[in-house]
Design an enzyme around this catalytic site. Structure first.
Site, mmCIF file in Angstrom:
data_model
loop_
_atom_site.group_PDB
_atom_site.id
_atom_site.type_symbol
_atom_site.label_atom_id
_atom_site.label_comp_id
_atom_site.label_asym_id
_atom_site.label_seq_id
_atom_site.Cartn_x
_atom_site.Cartn_y
_atom_site.Cartn_z
ATOM 1 C CE1 TYR A 85 51.240 -10.122 49.121
ATOM 2 C CE2 TYR A 85 49.483 -9.211 50.488
ATOM 3 C CZ TYR A 85 50.130 -10.302 49.924
ATOM 4 O OH TYR A 85 49.650 -11.570 50.172
ATOM 5 C CB SER B 46 45.745 -11.911 49.858
ATOM 6 O OG SER B 46 45.835 -10.853 50.790
#
Length: 232
Positions: free
Chosen positions: A150, A137
């Protein structure tokens, strides 16, 4: 010639499912891993080939990863490609993120990636071949508001990946780090509205880009790719 074998974590939906279906069309034996067996079975039933296996797995448990990967190798043979795709995200201001959510993101996104990679590296080193695809990501490239933990987990996965690339520099094992933005998957169901999700990338498109870049080519290797939504 025996079919190549690809193992995909987080394979019950989204990018993991897209990669599984595309690898199946290419003639690979597919091993689907995820926490919900019914989702894995749904993906398996979409395949035209019956060369597919499915196992429930919590990647955050080192003991469970060791046990399940041992079963996979015993039942389906050598693992040629590992796709570390399992991930979870909880988004809020840093001080509002619960300790449970922090544990989940670090345990699944970071430790899960490490544990699954450890499960395949010894045999890949012994054979001096194999491929590891780390789905990380763009949160592993830059800090983002409401995504502090995250991002921390994904920055950790990036550091781990860049380090094993250096460890494997003198081998024929290929590691690809894929940094992508948001995709039209259930990952965003409780975060974005349906309209906002429609503007995200299609996981099938992202899967195509990953497969094109991980393909073995003479005199070159692609260590990482960044795939962004055109609006970001």
């Amino acid at each position: 010639m025996e079919a190549k074998h690809v193992v995909i974590t987080g394979a019950g939906s989204g990018l993991g499912a897209s990669l599984a279906l595309k690898y199946s069309e290419m003639g690979y034996h597919i091993t689907l891993l995820g926490r919900t067996y019914s989702k894995l079975r749904f993906v398996a039933d979409k395949m035209k080939s019956d060369s597919v296996s499915a196992y429930t797995l919590d990647v955050s448990s080192a003991e469970e990863v060791t046990r399940v990967f041992s079963e996979i190798k015993e039942e389906s043979g050598t693992i040629d490609i590992l796709v570390n795709n399992a991930g979870v995200g909880v988004f809020d201001d840093a001080e509002k993120i619960s300790s449970t959510s922090i544990d989940d993101m670090i345990d699944i996104n970071l430790k899960g990636t490490i544990f699954c990679t450890q499960a395949v590296l010894p045999e890949m080193k012994e054979r001096n071949e194999g491929t590891i695809i780390q789905v990380i990501s763009t949160a592993g490239l830059e800090g983002k508001a409401s995504e502090s933990v995250y991002c921390a987990s994904k920055f950790g996965a990036r550091g781990f990946t860049e380090s094993i690339v250096k460890e494997l520099a003198d081998t024929d094992i290929h590691v690809l780090a894929a940094y992508m933005g948001g995709m039209k998957t259930s990952f965003w169901d409780d975060i974005y509205s349906k309209e906002e999700i429609q503007h995200l990338m299609d996981p099938d498109d992202v899967a195509d880009i990953i497969l094109a870049n991980v393909k073995a080519r003479k005199n070159l290797t692609v260590p990482e790719i960044v795939i962004k939504n055109h609006l970001t």
